[in-house]
Design a protein around this motif. Structure first.
Motif, PDB file in Angstrom:
ATOM      1  N   ALA A  12      73.294  -1.841 -42.269  1.00 57.95           N
ATOM      2  CA  ALA A  12      73.298  -0.889 -41.152  1.00 57.95           C
ATOM      3  C   ALA A  12      72.517  -1.432 -39.961  1.00 57.95           C
ATOM      4  CB  ALA A  12      72.714   0.450 -41.605  1.00 57.95           C
ATOM      5  N   VAL A  13      71.349  -2.029 -40.215  1.00 56.61           N
ATOM      6  CA  VAL A  13      70.555  -2.619 -39.130  1.00 56.61           C
ATOM      7  C   VAL A  13      71.335  -3.747 -38.476  1.00 56.61           C
ATOM      8  CG1 VAL A  13      68.502  -4.028 -38.633  1.00 56.61           C
ATOM      9  CG2 VAL A  13      68.301  -1.942 -40.017  1.00 56.61           C
ATOM     10  N   LEU A  14      71.938  -4.597 -39.290  1.00 58.85           N
ATOM     11  CA  LEU A  14      72.720  -5.721 -38.757  1.00 58.85           C
ATOM     12  C   LEU A  14      73.882  -5.220 -37.907  1.00 58.85           C
ATOM     13  CD1 LEU A  14      73.444  -8.714 -38.574  1.00 58.85           C
ATOM     14  CD2 LEU A  14      74.621  -8.477 -40.770  1.00 58.85           C
ATOM     15  N   ALA A  15      74.606  -4.230 -38.387  1.00 60.82           N
ATOM     16  CA  ALA A  15      75.752  -3.691 -37.638  1.00 60.82           C
ATOM     17  C   ALA A  15      75.304  -3.067 -36.320  1.00 60.82           C
ATOM     18  CB  ALA A  15      76.509  -2.668 -38.491  1.00 60.82           C
ATOM     19  N   ALA A  16      74.240  -2.262 -36.358  1.00 58.04           N
ATOM     20  CA  ALA A  16      73.741  -1.619 -35.128  1.00 58.04           C
ATOM     21  C   ALA A  16      73.239  -2.666 -34.140  1.00 58.04           C
ATOM     22  CB  ALA A  16      72.630  -0.628 -35.466  1.00 58.04           C
ATOM     23  N   ASP A  17      72.539  -3.671 -34.643  1.00 54.96           N
ATOM     24  CA  ASP A  17      72.023  -4.737 -33.777  1.00 54.96           C
ATOM     25  C   ASP A  17      73.156  -5.497 -33.099  1.00 54.96           C
ATOM     26  OD1 ASP A  17      69.943  -6.712 -32.824  1.00 54.96           O
ATOM     27  OD2 ASP A  17      71.139  -8.024 -34.119  1.00 54.96           O
ATOM     28  N   GLN A  18      74.122  -5.924 -33.872  1.00 55.11           N
ATOM     29  CA  GLN A  18      75.216  -6.709 -33.295  1.00 55.11           C
ATOM     30  C   GLN A  18      76.086  -5.860 -32.365  1.00 55.11           C
ATOM     31  OE1 GLN A  18      75.794 -10.304 -33.685  1.00 55.11           O
ATOM     32  NE2 GLN A  18      73.638  -9.852 -34.053  1.00 55.11           N
ATOM     33  N   ALA A  19      76.285  -4.582 -32.703  1.00 52.33           N
ATOM     34  CA  ALA A  19      77.049  -3.692 -31.817  1.00 52.33           C
ATOM     35  C   ALA A  19      76.321  -3.497 -30.490  1.00 52.33           C
ATOM     36  CB  ALA A  19      77.289  -2.342 -32.492  1.00 52.33           C
ATOM     37  N   TYR A 133      56.734  -7.058 -24.380  1.00 48.86           N
ATOM     38  CA  TYR A 133      57.737  -8.120 -24.484  1.00 48.86           C
ATOM     39  C   TYR A 133      59.119  -7.489 -24.591  1.00 48.86           C
ATOM     40  CZ  TYR A 133      53.777 -11.154 -25.298  1.00 48.86           C
ATOM     41  OH  TYR A 133      52.614 -11.840 -25.158  1.00 48.86           O
ATOM     42  N   VAL A 134      60.091  -8.087 -23.940  1.00 49.83           N
ATOM     43  CA  VAL A 134      61.466  -7.590 -24.021  1.00 49.83           C
ATOM     44  C   VAL A 134      61.967  -7.856 -25.446  1.00 49.83           C
ATOM     45  CG1 VAL A 134      63.796  -7.797 -23.061  1.00 49.83           C
ATOM     46  CG2 VAL A 134      61.795  -8.014 -21.558  1.00 49.83           C
ATOM     47  N   PHE A 135      62.614  -6.853 -26.049  1.00 53.35           N
ATOM     48  CA  PHE A 135      63.025  -6.949 -27.448  1.00 53.35           C
ATOM     49  C   PHE A 135      64.420  -6.373 -27.639  1.00 53.35           C
ATOM     50  CE2 PHE A 135      60.834  -2.942 -26.885  1.00 53.35           C
ATOM     51  CZ  PHE A 135      61.540  -2.033 -27.650  1.00 53.35           C
ATOM     52  N   ASN A 136      64.908  -6.371 -28.890  1.00 47.83           N
ATOM     53  CA  ASN A 136      66.219  -5.821 -29.233  1.00 47.83           C
ATOM     54  C   ASN A 136      66.083  -4.944 -30.476  1.00 47.83           C
ATOM     55  OD1 ASN A 136      66.353  -7.510 -31.593  1.00 47.83           O
ATOM     56  ND2 ASN A 136      66.985  -9.197 -30.295  1.00 47.83           N
ATOM     57  N   LEU A 137      67.188  -4.389 -30.946  1.00 49.23           N
ATOM     58  CA  LEU A 137      67.143  -3.507 -32.119  1.00 49.23           C
ATOM     59  C   LEU A 137      66.708  -4.245 -33.385  1.00 49.23           C
ATOM     60  CD1 LEU A 137      70.279  -1.220 -31.667  1.00 49.23           C
ATOM     61  CD2 LEU A 137      67.907  -0.792 -31.026  1.00 49.23           C
ATOM     62  N   ALA A 138      67.105  -5.497 -33.515  1.00 49.01           N
ATOM     63  CA  ALA A 138      66.691  -6.282 -34.682  1.00 49.01           C
ATOM     64  C   ALA A 138      65.176  -6.431 -34.705  1.00 49.01           C
ATOM     65  CB  ALA A 138      67.357  -7.660 -34.663  1.00 49.01           C
ATOM     66  N   ASP A 139      64.585  -6.736 -33.541  1.00 47.39           N
ATOM     67  CA  ASP A 139      63.133  -6.873 -33.459  1.00 47.39           C
ATOM     68  C   ASP A 139      62.445  -5.566 -33.839  1.00 47.39           C
ATOM     69  OD1 ASP A 139      63.547  -9.456 -32.454  1.00 47.39           O
ATOM     70  OD2 ASP A 139      63.422  -8.781 -30.367  1.00 47.39           O
ATOM     71  N   ALA A 140      62.969  -4.439 -33.345  1.00 48.21           N
ATOM     72  CA  ALA A 140      62.386  -3.135 -33.656  1.00 48.21           C
ATOM     73  C   ALA A 140      62.464  -2.865 -35.162  1.00 48.21           C
ATOM     74  CB  ALA A 140      63.093  -2.030 -32.876  1.00 48.21           C
ATOM     75  N   ALA A 141      63.585  -3.197 -35.790  1.00 46.52           N
ATOM     76  CA  ALA A 141      63.735  -2.992 -37.239  1.00 46.52           C
ATOM     77  C   ALA A 141      62.751  -3.865 -38.010  1.00 46.52           C
ATOM     78  CB  ALA A 141      65.165  -3.292 -37.674  1.00 46.52           C
ATOM     79  N   ILE A 142      62.546  -5.090 -37.557  1.00 49.59           N
ATOM     80  CA  ILE A 142      61.594  -5.990 -38.223  1.00 49.59           C
ATOM     81  C   ILE A 142      60.182  -5.418 -38.131  1.00 49.59           C
ATOM     82  CG2 ILE A 142      60.502  -8.270 -38.100  1.00 49.59           C
ATOM     83  CD1 ILE A 142      63.326  -9.322 -37.193  1.00 49.59           C
ATOM     84  N   VAL A 143      59.777  -4.995 -36.943  1.00 50.67           N
ATOM     85  CA  VAL A 143      58.421  -4.455 -36.758  1.00 50.67           C
ATOM     86  C   VAL A 143      58.226  -3.189 -37.592  1.00 50.67           C
ATOM     87  CG1 VAL A 143      56.873  -3.375 -35.067  1.00 50.67           C
ATOM     88  CG2 VAL A 143      58.045  -5.505 -34.506  1.00 50.67           C
TER      89      VAL A 143
END
Length: 165
Positions: A12-19, A133-143
Motif C-alpha cells: 500500500a505504501v509503495l502504491a501510494a508513493d508511486q501514484a 527538508y523536501v520529502f515524499n510519501l515514501a520518506d514519510a512512511a519510513i520516518v
C-alpha cells in the motif's frame, strides 16, 4: 503471520508513493512549475516544490556518477532485504506493520533511483523562513515506521520469566 501483516502495508505504501510521484510528474508537471503553494496558515504552510534528491536522507551522500547511483541502489536493496527478514521474525503486530511501512518506502525510493537516477521529492513544509527538508510519501512512511519501531521497543510489555524455570 508477520509477513501477512507487513507485506500488505508495504504494498500500500509503495502504491501510494508511486501514484503520488506519477501525479506530481505527469499530471501536475511540477518539474516545469517548480513550486505550487498548497496550504498557508499564517507564516507556516506547505508547498509542492520539485527536488531531485541524488543522495540519501536529507541529501547526504549525494552524487551524480553512475557508480554512485549503483552503490545507493545496491545499499537500498540490501537494507530492504534485511528489513524483510526482520519483518518475517517480528514479534508484535506493530513491529510488522512498521517494518512494512519502512520497506514500502524504501522500495518506492529505490524504484525512483532505478528510473530517474534520483528520488522524486516534492513536499515542502515551512514555518516563516525555516523549511524542513523536501520529502515524499515514501520518506514519510519510513520516518513513521521507524518511530513506531522505537515506540514498540520502548513500550512493549516485558516478558516475564516462568516460575521455577
Amino acid at each position: 503471520m508477520s509477513l501477512r501483516l507487513g507485506l500488505p502495508v508495504a504494498a500500500a505504501v509503495l502504491a501510494a508513493d508511486q501514484a503520488s510521484k506519477w501525479w506530481i510528474l505527469e499530471v501536475l508537471r511540477l518539474p516545469e512549475l517548480r513550486n505550487v503553494p498548497l496550504l498557508a496558515l499564517g507564516p507556516a504552510g506547505m508547498d509542492l516544490t520539485m527536488v531531485w534528491n541524488r543522495g540519501v536522507t536529507f541529501g547526504l551522500l549525494a552524487g551524480d556518477t553512475v557508480w554512485h547511483q549503483l552503490a545507493l541502489v545496491l545499499l537500498a536493496a540490501l537494507i530492504a532485504g534485511f528489513l524483510l527478514r526482520w519483518m518475517a521474525r517480528a514479534e508484535t503486530r506493530l513491529a510488522a506493520v512498521a517494518l512494512g511501512a519502512v520497506v514500502g518506502g524504501a522500495v518506492g525510493n529505490l524504484i525512483d533511483r532505478l528510473r530517474f537516477g534520483a528520488v522524486v521529492d516534492f513536499v515542502d513544509v515551512y514555518a516563516g523562513s525555516w523549511h524542513w527538508y523536501v520529502f515524499n510519501l515514501a520518506d514519510a512512511a519510513i520516518v513513521l515506521g521507524v518511530a513506531a519501531l522505537v515506540a514498540d521497543a520502548l513500550f512493549r510489555p516485558k516478558a516475564t520469566a516462568k516460575e521455577g524455570a
